[in-house]
Design an enzyme around this catalytic site. Structure first.
Site, mmCIF file in Angstrom:
data_model
loop_
_atom_site.group_PDB
_atom_site.id
_atom_site.type_symbol
_atom_site.label_atom_id
_atom_site.label_comp_id
_atom_site.label_asym_id
_atom_site.label_seq_id
_atom_site.Cartn_x
_atom_site.Cartn_y
_atom_site.Cartn_z
ATOM 1 N N TYR A 257 30.994 22.910 33.814
ATOM 2 C CA TYR A 257 31.526 22.717 32.457
ATOM 3 C C TYR A 257 31.683 21.215 32.175
ATOM 4 C CZ TYR A 257 31.925 27.749 32.391
ATOM 5 O OH TYR A 257 31.619 29.095 32.427
ATOM 6 N N GLY B 35 39.542 35.899 43.992
ATOM 7 C CA GLY B 35 39.196 36.266 42.623
ATOM 8 C C GLY B 35 39.095 37.773 42.459
ATOM 9 N N ARG B 36 37.892 38.309 42.689
ATOM 10 C CA ARG B 36 37.664 39.743 42.470
ATOM 11 C C ARG B 36 38.661 40.644 43.186
ATOM 12 N NH1 ARG B 36 31.330 38.622 43.087
ATOM 13 N NH2 ARG B 36 32.345 37.203 44.547
ATOM 14 N N ARG C 227 40.368 21.532 40.093
ATOM 15 C CA ARG C 227 39.380 22.366 40.793
ATOM 16 C C ARG C 227 37.989 21.738 40.752
ATOM 17 N NH1 ARG C 227 37.520 28.679 39.756
ATOM 18 N NH2 ARG C 227 37.826 29.357 41.889
HETATM 19 C C1 PHB Z 1 32.674 32.526 32.770
HETATM 20 O O1 PHB Z 1 33.253 32.869 31.750
HETATM 21 O O2 PHB Z 1 31.597 33.032 33.103
HETATM 22 C C2 PHB Z 1 33.266 31.507 33.624
HETATM 23 C C3 PHB Z 1 34.404 30.875 33.199
HETATM 24 C C4 PHB Z 1 34.960 29.889 33.971
HETATM 25 C C5 PHB Z 1 34.375 29.555 35.154
HETATM 26 C C6 PHB Z 1 33.252 30.204 35.608
HETATM 27 C C7 PHB Z 1 32.694 31.183 34.822
HETATM 28 O O3 PHB Z 1 34.889 28.596 35.902
#
Ligand code: PHB
Length: 360
Positions: free
Chosen positions: A179, A317-318, A226
């Site tokens: 990003y 995460g998941r 991060r």
């Molecule tokens: C996503 O929306 O796909 C997404 C958002 C934030 C991230 C990685 C992926 O850091």
């Protein structure tokens, strides 16, 4: 030996354990890109985490890149998040907000009328995003002018103050996953001249200025950051990731940040991309704050990494999406719920707040 289940203080934030809920985009914001009541319930259910890092949230209207992601720039958004942080705190948890600018990973339909995505470059990414019309290629961006950077840094500063006003324990600056900040960092994207382009010091300038501004505004002890040195996602790797991220961590070290959060390997994918090695321990050695690692950790690897001192905290995460009481399940070595992968993005309670706990 340190246990994954031991308490820890990171900067100004005292945590009950070292199991962290990673920031996870779920695309369930309500009108005005506000975190709604369902989102408060979702995070309340997961307050057993030592720390929740709430999902990436746009710092301004021009920072958004996907449909129905929450923001932290309007009074309504602050009020929505306040209900989330109250719910988590009442349940005994701690929660910080991830501050997000997507840069060129956006589409004109998601942005203020007449504007285009903003980046370090005017070159379009080979990537798709999700809009009201479904998946579409991202729009061609405009390169930010150098004289627009102070306003961008102000947006980060204001968003951090808004997060504190919304009751968050701190913020995490999103400098990962290709990003905006990483679009400045990497020479595979950044094609600028001037103070924000060229050598590593110039490409890292935006990140360091944002980290400095946010730390000064809300306190370094409430600020985390991060990184994802080896993630490709929407852009190729830098030509020398070890030098680039080594420089970044060396320069972050004296700021006194609460923590650094590093994604190992390819975000959401393999921890060991073929033919691509990276020395994460070298970064760890030069950072004095808490060290958080993430990506595909099993219970055993998390326990072993904390015991060996390779990490102070592990983000999941998941596993946290499917299993609200993840900490208890890890502690007692009990099986996790199965993830419903078709319910990750958008929709309502299904696959969001309806995963059972052991108590259920
Ligand atoms: C996503 O929306 O796909 C997404 C958002 C934030 C991230 C990685 C992926 O850091």
């Amino acid at each position: 030996m340190t246990s994954l289940f031991d308490p820890i203080k990171i900067g100004d934030i005292a945590l009950a354990n070292r199991v962290v809920m990673a920031p996870l985009t779920r695309n369930r914001a309500i009108a005005g890109n506000v975190a709604g009541p369902l989102t408060a319930e979702y995070y309340r259910q997961r307050a057993g985490a030592g720390l929740i890092i709430a999902e990436a949230s746009q710092i301004s209207p021009t920072a958004q890149g996907y449909l129905d992601t929450p923001g932290i720039h309007s009074p309504e958004q602050i009020a929505g998040w306040r209900k989330v942080t109250d719910a988590v705190h009442e349940a005994g948890g701690k929660i910080v907000l991830q501050l997000w600018h997507v840069g060129r990973i956006s589409h004109v339909s998601l942005l203020p009328a007449g504007t285009v995505p903003l980046s370090s470059t005017a070159r379009r990414a080979e990537a798709m995003t999700f809009t009201a019309e479904g998946f579409v290629p991202v729009s061609t961006p405009r390169a930010l002018r150098d004289d627009e950077i102070p306003g961008l840094i102000d947006d980060y500063r204001r968003a951090a103050c808004n997060a504190i006003a919304a009751g968050f324990d701190g913020v995490e600056i999103h400098a990962a996953n290709t990003y905006l900040i990483e679009q400045f960092l990497r020479d595979s994207v950044n094609d600028r001249n001037g103070p924000y382009g060229g050598g590593i010091a110039n490409r890292a300038r935006l990140l360091l200025e944002v980290a400095q501004a946010v730390s000064e505004a809300i306190g370094a002890g409430r600020t985390g950051l991060r990184l994802s040195p080896m993630t490709t996602f929407t852009a190729p790797l830098d030509s020398d990731p070890q030098a680039l991220y080594g420089y970044v961590v060396d320069r972050l070290a004296p700021l006194g940040l609460a923590y650094l959060h590093v994604i190992e390997g390819e975000t959401g994918g393999t921890r060991n991309p073929e033919g691509k090695t990276f020395d994460y321990d070298a970064l760890h050695r030069s950072f004095p704050g808490a060290w958080m690692l993430n990506n595909g950790y099993s219970r055993q690897l998390a326990i072993d990494s904390v015991a060996a001192g390779q990490a102070d905290l592990i983000a999941f995460g998941r596993p946290f999406i499917s299993t609200p009481d993840l900490v208890r399940r890890l502690r007692d070595d009990l099986p996790l719920n199965e993830l419903r992968a078709d319910k990750l993005y958008g929709g309502g309670a299904e696959g969001y707040t309806d995963y059972p706990t052991l108590a259920d």
